[in-house]
Design an enzyme around this catalytic site. Structure first.
Site, PDB file in Angstrom:
ATOM      1  N   SER A  71      35.812  53.115  41.076  1.00  0.00           N
ATOM      2  CA  SER A  71      36.713  51.888  41.065  1.00  0.00           C
ATOM      3  C   SER A  71      37.093  51.552  42.512  1.00  0.00           C
ATOM      4  O   SER A  71      36.441  51.554  43.437  1.00  0.00           O
ATOM      5  CB  SER A  71      37.762  51.951  40.067  1.00  0.00           C
ATOM      6  N   ASP A 217      33.885  49.925  34.972  1.00  0.00           N
ATOM      7  CA  ASP A 217      34.501  50.760  35.705  1.00  0.00           C
ATOM      8  C   ASP A 217      34.571  52.160  35.152  1.00  0.00           C
ATOM      9  O   ASP A 217      34.477  52.383  34.000  1.00  0.00           O
ATOM     10  CB  ASP A 217      36.273  50.438  35.484  1.00  0.00           C
TER      11      ASP A 217
END
Length: 733
Positions: A71, A217
């Protein structure tokens, strides 16, 4: 020759003994530096703390052998390995407008006229695709258009796309396959695409389609990928930096959004705990104190970076064990530096990947010229403008070398849920003088009916307003500058008649219209058109006295409009201007109507000042009752009810001042304001409120702003002659 002392003889003997030993046993050399793996976790805005950690590693001269990130950690890791120094990263994160970055569309001022018309009629965020599978919506609030262009800027994509597998250090980025729940480690391919995939927060950012997978993510499955660096480069020592958000307290989980965030945080914390359990003696674990900084606090990136630096400085003795001499570190650091020159000129521009949209429709936004150096700032702006046309899931670019020529390839992705769309609008209006009204609006839009970009919009409205219309829009050439438009519509609405501040009658006014226009799109400034309108108006008294005309009236005539709009927001602008001229001439009824309206807004800090001036009158004959000028309603002489004043020859002026008292959270555009306005107006020949001659005024106080459900405001207006009104409004006008 001097005689050797006993001590000298003993040392010489020892030296001879050592020389006789095998080379590997001759001396206790300094142990070789262990392989070091750097791991940067996800954490949204808290990930700026990674930059501070990198600054300390740089100061201590600590090189690493491989890097893994998830991320926001993937963004920082990717930029660092691609040659961006920590200080440059700090500056780029600090000056980035993150609130704007999480808004895919350009500002309202940058939208083309067609999309401005759509925004005026329907609520943002209600678009759904219509296909054989039914209604299909976007799988994220944000598609990531501006975010992806920011990644390009960070890693200097203007010098060419970087391949993840060809960077100076082994770099891994972790994502999640939303279809299978599998952990996906990206080790090759487009660097910026990998960044985008690893940061696609479910529900917020649209998943990235990559090699048959839908990626989101990586924090869901591996937010602190310690095992990846051990496998990737055989890391013997791991430097792990954890900036993940802590769980909410039970009493803080109060709604659907906080519940969803807590569920994701629980999954993340569970996999982080598993990763931390694999740390060994000698590994360095850095967990900055980021209390008070949330995953959405991107405007506090400098503070987060400072806290990351402080956490790393506290562990400087442990990190210093991994340091190397300055010259050795400088040589290692030079490997990471990006020495690629920017493109000195673009030899060709091409558009790839379009099936429905005509490439010329996209290229009309692109100002880059062949033979000139690449201007990335202008290109980014132009691609966002192209995205604002509404046809694309994203518009990106890459630079290629083909036969020694530098090719700028623009790579739009058409919306998978297009080209047919369903949108909705609502209107709830309540005021003291007229009570409450409501209506619900739906629109079905078909785009790209032919290669020039023809569209059809079928619209219906129910409630206190009943309406239906069909609009056909046909560009005449690929640049969509000239167009013809045909409209057919029916509308029935309430019209109140007032005398002495008392509602004396309620009319139902129906209109049938058929229009054909030739138009000219004036770039992003606005639109001009001329055409013919035929139709009929049918007023009838529903309740009260029939003081106004109840006869059928023709609506036939020629019309022309010039509509210019450079305001930065639709309902509550902070800057810009708008102007409108409308002319209608009815030969059957012997009158000509001219409308002129101009608006201006500018801001100073949290203050917004605005002004408006308008004139409506007849340049030939007298305006009929049901095509007359009207006053009344919010910020249209607010002390009076909507349409309370009707007549010929309207003059109107307004001054207002607004204080921004709140801004919408990340991912939403708009703000809330407290405002005050002073208005002054007069009508010549009056059809209602016939005693109110001369100049009228109104002072207004209100609280309102742009929101995801349209304009919202509550306000009160009062005039010096005693008229007053209070308002509550939600939705689209």
């Amino acid at each position: 020759m001097s005689r050797m002392t006993p001590t000298s003889r003993r040392l010489a003997a020892l030296a001879g003994l050592l020389l006789a030993l095998p080379p590997t046993l001759q001396a206790a050399d300094i142990p070789p530096r262990p392989k070091v793996g750097l791991v940067l976790s996800g954490g949204g805005a808290r990930g700026a703390a990674h930059v501070g950690v990198l600054e300390v590693l740089d100061r201590l001269h600590v090189p690493v052998d491989c890097v893994a990130g998830t991320s926001m950690g993937a963004l920082v890791a990717g930029a660092w390995v691609a040659g961006v120094p920590p200080q440059t990263m700090r500056e780029e994160l600090g000056k980035a407008n993150w609130n704007d970055m999480f808004q895919d569309n350009p500002d309202y001022v940058e939208l083309n006229v067609r999309n401005k018309q759509i925004e005026r009629r329907f609520l943002p965020g209600t678009e759904s695709g219509v296909g054989t599978a039914g209604l299909i919506g976007a799988q994220g609030v944000v598609t990531g258009q501006k975010i992806k262009l920011f990644f390009n800027q960070i890693v200097r994509a203007q010098a060419g796309e970087r391949d993840l597998g060809k960077l100076p250090l082994p770099l891994s980025m972790v994502a999640t396959d939303i279809g299978t729940g599998e952990r996906v480690v990206l080790r090759s391919g487009s660097l910026t695409q990998a960044m985008r995939a690893s940061m696609a927060v479910p529900g917020l950012l649209l998943p990235l389609d990559l090699e048959g997978r839908r990626l989101v993510d990586g924090g869901i499955v591996d937010n602190l990928p310690i095992g990846e660096v051990r496998a990737r480069c055989g890391a013997e020592v791991v430097i792990a930096v954890n900036v993940g958000s802590p769980l909410l307290r039970a009493e803080e989980v109060t709604g659907v959004l906080s519940l969803t965030a807590q569920m994701v945080a629980i999954l993340t914390e569970q996999n982080v705990a598993q990763s931390l359990a694999t740390l060994k003696e000698g590994d360095v674990y850095i967990k900055p104190d980021l209390s008070g900084i949330t995953a959405a606090d991107f405007d506090r990136s400098a503070e987060a970076a400072d806290r990351g630096r402080a956490a790393a400085e506290a562990l400087a003795p442990a990190l210093a064990r991994l340091a190397v001499p300055e010259a050795q570190y400088a040589a290692w650091r030079r490997r990471l530096e990006d020495h690629r020159p920017d493109v000195d000129r673009v030899d060709a521009i091409e558009v790839a990947g379009l099936n429905r949209v005509n490439p010329e429709a996209l290229l009309r936004h692109v100002q880059q010229r062949v033979g000139e150096p690449l201007d990335t700032e202008t290109l980014n702006r132009d691609l966002v403008r192209a995205y604002g046309d509404g046809y694309y899931q994203g518009v990106d670019y890459t630079l290629l070398t083909v036969h020694d020529k530098r090719v700028l390839r623009i790579t739009p992705i058409e919306k998978p849920w297009g080209p047919d769309y369903l949108r909705f609008g609502l209107n709830f209006d309540s005021n003291v003088s007229q009570g409450s009204t409501y209506s619900l609006r739906a629109g079905y839009q078909k785009t790209w009916l032919n290669t020039l970009g023809a569209e059809a919009l079928l619209e219906a409205e129910v409630g206190n307003v009943s309406a239906a219309s069909l609009e056909l829009y046909q560009p005449l050439e690929s640049s969509q500058t000239w167009f013809v438009q045909a409209n057919a519509g029916y509308r029935r609405e309430r019209a109140d008649v007032f005398q002495n501040d008392r509602r004396t009658a309620e009319y139902l006014v129906s209109r049938d219209t058929l229009e054909l226009r030739l138009g000219l799109n004036l770039g992003l400034y606005g639109q001009a058109s001329i055409g013919r309108r035929n139709g009929e108006l049918r007023p009838r008294v529903d309740t009260g006295d029939a003081s106004l005309s109840s006869f059928r009236e023709p609506l036939d005539g020629w019309e022309a409009t010039l509509d210019l709009d450079q305001l930065d927001q639709l309902h509550f602008p902070t800057s810009g201007w708008a102007a409108r001229l409308a002319w209608f001439s009815s030969s059957d009824r012997g009158y000509t109507r001219l409308d002129a309206d101009a608006r201006l807004a500018w801001s100073y800090g949290d203050w917004v000042l605005g002004t408006r001036a308008a004139w409506t009158g007849s340049t030939r004959g007298t305006l009929p009752v049901w095509d007359s000028a009207t006053l009344g309603g919010f910020l249209n002489l607010s002390a009076y009810a909507s349409g309370q004043l009707r007549g010929d020859d309207l003059r109107y002026g307004q001054l207002r001042a607004e204080r921004i008292v709140g801004r919408l959270p990340l991912g939403l555009r708009g703000d809330m304001r407290f405002g005050m306005a002073w208005e002054r107006a007069r009508l010549g020949l009056l059809y209602t409120e016939t005693q109110r001659t001369g100049w009228l005024d109104s002072a207004t106080a209100y609280l309102g702003g742009d929101t995801p459900i349209g304009a919202v405001y509550v306000g009160v207006g009062r005039s010096r002659d005693g008229a007053s009104n209070a308002y509550l409004f939600i939705g689209t006008p």
